[in-house]
Enzyme design. Structure first.
Site, mmCIF file in Angstrom:
data_model
loop_
_atom_site.group_PDB
_atom_site.id
_atom_site.type_symbol
_atom_site.label_atom_id
_atom_site.label_comp_id
_atom_site.label_asym_id
_atom_site.label_seq_id
_atom_site.Cartn_x
_atom_site.Cartn_y
_atom_site.Cartn_z
ATOM 1 N N GLY A 236 0.825 -1.213 0.000
ATOM 2 C CA GLY A 236 0.000 0.000 0.000
ATOM 3 C C GLY A 236 0.854 1.256 0.000
ATOM 4 C CG ASN B 111 -6.095 -7.530 0.592
ATOM 5 O OD1 ASN B 111 -5.504 -6.510 0.244
ATOM 6 N ND2 ASN B 111 -7.250 -7.491 1.227
ATOM 7 C CG ASP C 85 -8.069 -10.541 3.176
ATOM 8 O OD1 ASP C 85 -7.959 -10.126 4.346
ATOM 9 O OD2 ASP C 85 -8.903 -10.120 2.363
ATOM 10 C CG LEU D 290 -1.633 -14.849 9.507
ATOM 11 C CD1 LEU D 290 -0.505 -14.439 10.452
ATOM 12 C CD2 LEU D 290 -2.068 -13.658 8.659
ATOM 13 C CG LEU E 297 1.581 -0.076 7.918
ATOM 14 C CD1 LEU E 297 2.762 -0.976 8.195
ATOM 15 C CD2 LEU E 297 2.042 1.173 7.222
ATOM 16 C CB THR F 251 -9.318 -5.613 7.494
ATOM 17 O OG1 THR F 251 -9.842 -6.173 6.303
ATOM 18 C CG2 THR F 251 -7.835 -5.315 7.321
ATOM 19 C CE1 TYR G 68 -8.971 2.677 8.160
ATOM 20 C CE2 TYR G 68 -9.315 4.771 9.272
ATOM 21 C CZ TYR G 68 -8.470 3.862 8.663
ATOM 22 O OH TYR G 68 -7.121 4.137 8.575
ATOM 23 C CE LYS H 7 -6.763 1.177 10.903
ATOM 24 N NZ LYS H 7 -5.569 0.350 10.633
#
Ligand code: UDP
Length: 335
Positions: A16, A38, A62, A67, A84, A103, A156, A160
């Site tokens: 990213g 991903n 992903d 994993l 990240l 995620t 989001y 977080k």
């Protein structure tokens, strides 16, 4: 005697925007780096800048899923885990909110478990969004935030917040060494033209002669940190002996209204662009500026790239990028 293998740094989300800069810096410092991504929001060319470099491996996967074996078989070598991995632009993280939430919660848990098994240190990239639409200004880490769990940003910001809660439980239970960075708006080369964030939108619109879109009346503020400053801060935080139960704000405290940002971008690159106003997205924070006293104190860090230099570099990079790809700025939808 078994041959000792070099230690390995895992960067989830390493393809990213910030992740690819972090991988680049870690490789330049001679580390072996495994990037797990991903490719949901990564630019393929970010990855091409890393692939083939000594010490670099890429694993597509992903973090919401268990994993991949290519990662877990290296557990004994992993000493650092940077997380990240999450879409960070509002239109992108809202496109699949369930995946965004998972995620942050399930994905972070998978990485924390890996760090626990490896005895590795884990760094979570959290966000200024944990403060929501803040009632205090600038934002200090002790402020608990004003966040809506019913709105479109919740996947989001609440995601977080849950990821932080999980990480701090690992600290309390002595399960892993943890560092938590609360990242404020960050910009620079290797962003995507069409990711919907304000810096990339405005620069790409200005360069391609399109209308500049300001949401609301453009009086909302943000504080923009250049990516090299952010990478320096992340590495310092990871390597610091800070108490793991303290989150640390990372960002540049120079605050601008979005309108001022547009004026700067137009002055640098513009071709007589028209400014058009679009509705302010729901729950869009009115203002945001980090108090970075903790980062200054504990990490000896403060940003060094002024906004005018960072914007120049970013505009130059986007100009080359648009020239190379023949890509046009995104057609921006009404917010
Ligand atoms: N914004 C804007 N024009 C755009 C994109 C964003 O005025 O083309 C505004 C957005 O409403 C917000 C600010 O710029 O107030 C920063 O948006 P961004 O999506 O970059 O990040 P945020 O800080 O909201 O997560």
């Amino acid at each position: 005697m078994a041959r000792s293998e070099p230690s390995l740094i895992l960067v989830a989300g390493g393809a990213g925007f910030i992740g690819s800069h972090l991988c680049d810096r870690l490789l330049r410092e001679g580390n072996a780096v495994m990037c797990l991504d991903n490719l949901q929001t990564a630019r393929p060319s970010n990855l091409r800048l890393l692939e083939g470099r000594p010490g670099f491996t890429f694993v597509e996967g992903d973090i919401v899923s268990p994993l991949p074996e290519a990662v877990t078989r290296e557990t004994h070598r992993i000493t650092r885990v940077y997380n990240l991995a999450c879409a960070a632009s509002p239109p992108q993280y809202q496109a699949d909110p369930e995946h965004t939430m998972l995620t942050n919660v399930v994905g972070t848990n998978h990485l924390l478990r890996l760090a626990e098994r490896a005895g590795a240190r884990f760094l979570l990239t959290s966000t200024s969004e944990v403060y929501g639409d803040p009632e205090i200004h600038p934002q200090v880490e002790d402020y608990r935030g004003w966040v809506s769990c019913t709105g479109p940003r919740a996947c989001y910001d609440e995601g977080k917040r849950a990821a932080e809660a999980l990480a701090f439980d690992y600290v309390r239970m002595n399960r892993a060494e943890v560092r938590v960075a609360r990242i404020f708006n960050t910009y620079g080369p290797q962003m995507q033209c069409d990711d919907g964030r304000v810096v990339s939108n405005l620069i790409c619109q200005a360069l391609s002669g399109q209308d500049i879109t300001l949401y609301g009346d453009g009086s909302q503020t943000r504080s923009f940190c250049y990516v090299s400053d952010m990478v320096e801060a992340l590495i310092r935080l990871m390597e610091s002996d800070i108490d793991g139960s303290e989150p640390v704000n990372l960002g540049n405290p120079t605050e601008l209204t979005v309108r001022e940002l547009a004026e700067r971008v137009i002055a640098m690159t513009g071709r007589g662009n028209r400014v058009v106003y679009r509705p302010l997205p729901q729950d869009d924070p009115r203002r945001r500026r980090p108090d970075i006293s903790r980062a200054r104190d504990r990490l000896g860090w403060a940003p060094v790239v002024p906004i005018e230099d960072g914007l120049e570099q970013t505009c130059r990079w986007f100009a080359e990028e648009l020239g190379r790809t023949g890509q046009d700025a995104p057609a921006t939808e009404d917010a």
